[in-house]
Enzyme design. Structure first.
Site, PDB file in Angstrom:
ATOM      1  N   LYS A 139       0.860  -1.507  -0.609  1.00 24.49           N
ATOM      2  CA  LYS A 139       0.398   0.042  -0.308  1.00 24.49           C
ATOM      3  C   LYS A 139       0.622   1.221  -0.121  1.00 24.49           C
ATOM      4  CE  LYS A 139      -3.531  -2.472   2.450  1.00 24.49           C
ATOM      5  NZ  LYS A 139      -4.272  -2.677   3.549  1.00 24.49           N
ATOM      6  N   GLN A 147      -5.301  -2.156   9.732  1.00 24.75           N
ATOM      7  CA  GLN A 147      -4.425  -3.068   9.264  1.00 24.75           C
ATOM      8  C   GLN A 147      -5.550  -4.657  10.233  1.00 24.75           C
ATOM      9  OE1 GLN A 147      -3.465  -3.518   5.717  1.00 24.75           O
ATOM     10  NE2 GLN A 147      -4.314  -5.650   6.395  1.00 24.75           N
ATOM     11  N   ASP A 203     -11.517   1.923   3.784  1.00 23.71           N
ATOM     12  CA  ASP A 203     -12.063   0.577   3.629  1.00 23.71           C
ATOM     13  C   ASP A 203     -12.997   0.660   3.362  1.00 23.71           C
ATOM     14  OD1 ASP A 203      -9.383  -1.330   4.088  1.00 23.71           O
ATOM     15  OD2 ASP A 203      -9.328  -0.951   5.780  1.00 23.71           O
TER      16      ASP A 203
HETATM   17  N1  GUN Z   1      -6.340  -7.472   6.116  1.00 21.41           N
HETATM   18  C1  GUN Z   1      -7.175  -7.622   4.881  1.00 21.41           C
HETATM   19  N2  GUN Z   1      -7.383  -7.210   3.905  1.00 21.41           N
HETATM   20  C2  GUN Z   1      -8.165  -6.220   4.424  1.00 21.41           C
HETATM   21  C3  GUN Z   1      -8.628  -5.010   4.001  1.00 21.41           C
HETATM   22  O1  GUN Z   1      -9.088  -4.971   3.394  1.00 21.41           O
HETATM   23  N3  GUN Z   1      -8.350  -4.153   4.460  1.00 21.41           N
HETATM   24  C4  GUN Z   1      -7.932  -3.890   6.091  1.00 21.41           C
HETATM   25  N4  GUN Z   1      -8.207  -3.053   6.712  1.00 21.41           N
HETATM   26  N5  GUN Z   1      -7.697  -5.378   6.272  1.00 21.41           N
HETATM   27  C5  GUN Z   1      -6.905  -6.106   5.378  1.00 21.41           C
END
Ligand code: GUN
Length: 286
Positions: free
Chosen positions: A51, A95, A118
């Site tokens: 990211k 996350q 998200d």
């Molecule tokens: N962990 C796995 N996929 C995701 C996601 O799309 N967003 C977040 N915040 N954590 C994750």
């Protein structure tokens, strides 16, 4: 035919890069994403690194706040509140998964819905249900872009979503419904899963079991979107779909890796830019 998520994601990121370049040239503020990473989960570390790299590629500001596994819920809540109040921050991503002593829901519900890139906050979930303009979870949004890219019209089509998570299954089902598909949400306890999947014009595989869906589950000419990220018996990355077995029956199929996965990050960047524009408009009283 393969749907090349890597290529489509690269195209979207290049468009974002140009848009951010334009903001820079106009002397505007630059959008910023803040990612909160708690603990040392290996997969999470990789996702967060990717990211961060993607933000750098498009010219977006980003910072990763790394916190100790032992951090208290109270302290983590304070970190989120600070990000909510930080005028420079447009997107906040905590996350997942969080350590077990932290109440995930409590943290996610604290994120300012306007910065919730998200799309996990109840306000954004409600907007999605109602068909209102909010922030939409990235992976489901990425799948809709893939369908757009192959000019697939969902109107009247049968979509079967296998998986009912809040992150993927439920939101993608709603997005397909809004596009006038007939949608069924199935899951690991669904009876006669193979015969149900056989009906699908579009099968969305999000069950989290390596190579679970073989040709017995697929209608000839179907579109197969594979959300799975698993390891096979040789520790090789694979999806929920047995790609080799299915590829000749499906009209379109996403590979793993290189299908749905790369789209998620592109959509995260798009959500951050959307949050930025909405916050700027609000600031300027538009
Ligand atoms: N962990 C796995 N996929 C995701 C996601 O799309 N967003 C977040 N915040 N954590 C994750």
């Amino acid at each position: 035919m393969n749907i090349d998520g890597k290529l489509i994601s690269a195209k979207r990121k290049d468009a974002l890069k140009q848009e951010i370049e334009k903001l820079k040239n106009e002397g505007k503020r630059i959008p910023k994403l803040s990612v909160v990473l708690v603990g040392n989960n290996q997969a999470s570390q990789t996702y967060v690194r990717n990211k961060d790299k993607a933000c750098a590629y498009v010219g977006m500001l980003s910072d990763v706040i790394r916190l100790d596994e032992q951090i208290s819920e109270e302290e983590l809540m304070q970190v989120v509140q600070q990000l909510n109040q930080d005028e420079q921050v447009d997107g906040i991503l905590v996350q997942l998964p969080l350590p077990s002593h932290i109440h995930e829901e409590k943290i996610l519900n604290l994120i300012d819905p306007q910065k919730d890139v998200d799309g996990f906050h109840p306000i954004n979930v409600a907007k999605l249900v109602l068909g209102q303009n909010g922030l939409v979870p990235c992976t489901p949004q990425g799948m809709m872009v893939l369908l757009d890219e192959i000019n697939y019209d969902l109107t009247g089509k049968e979509v079967v979503v296998v998986g009912r998570s809040n992150i993927v299954g439920k939101p993608v089902a709603l997005l397909c419904l809004h596009k006038h598909a007939t949608v069924t949400i199935a899951h690991s306890r669904t009876m006669n899963l193979a015969s149900l999947c056989q009906r699908a014009d579009v099968l969305i595989a999000a069950i989290g079991k390596p190579k679970f869906f073989n040709r017995d589950y697929i209608k000839k000419g179907a579109v197969v979107l594979d959300v799975g990220i698993n390891r096979d018996e040789n520790n090789k990355l694979c999806g929920d779909v047995d790609y080799e077995d299915v590829k000749d029956i499906a009209a379109y199929i996403t590979p793993v890796p290189g299908g749905v996965g790369p789209m998620t990050i592109a959509m995260l960047l798009e959500n951050t830019l959307k949050a930025y524009y909405q916050r700027e408009e609000k600031k300027n009283g538009i």
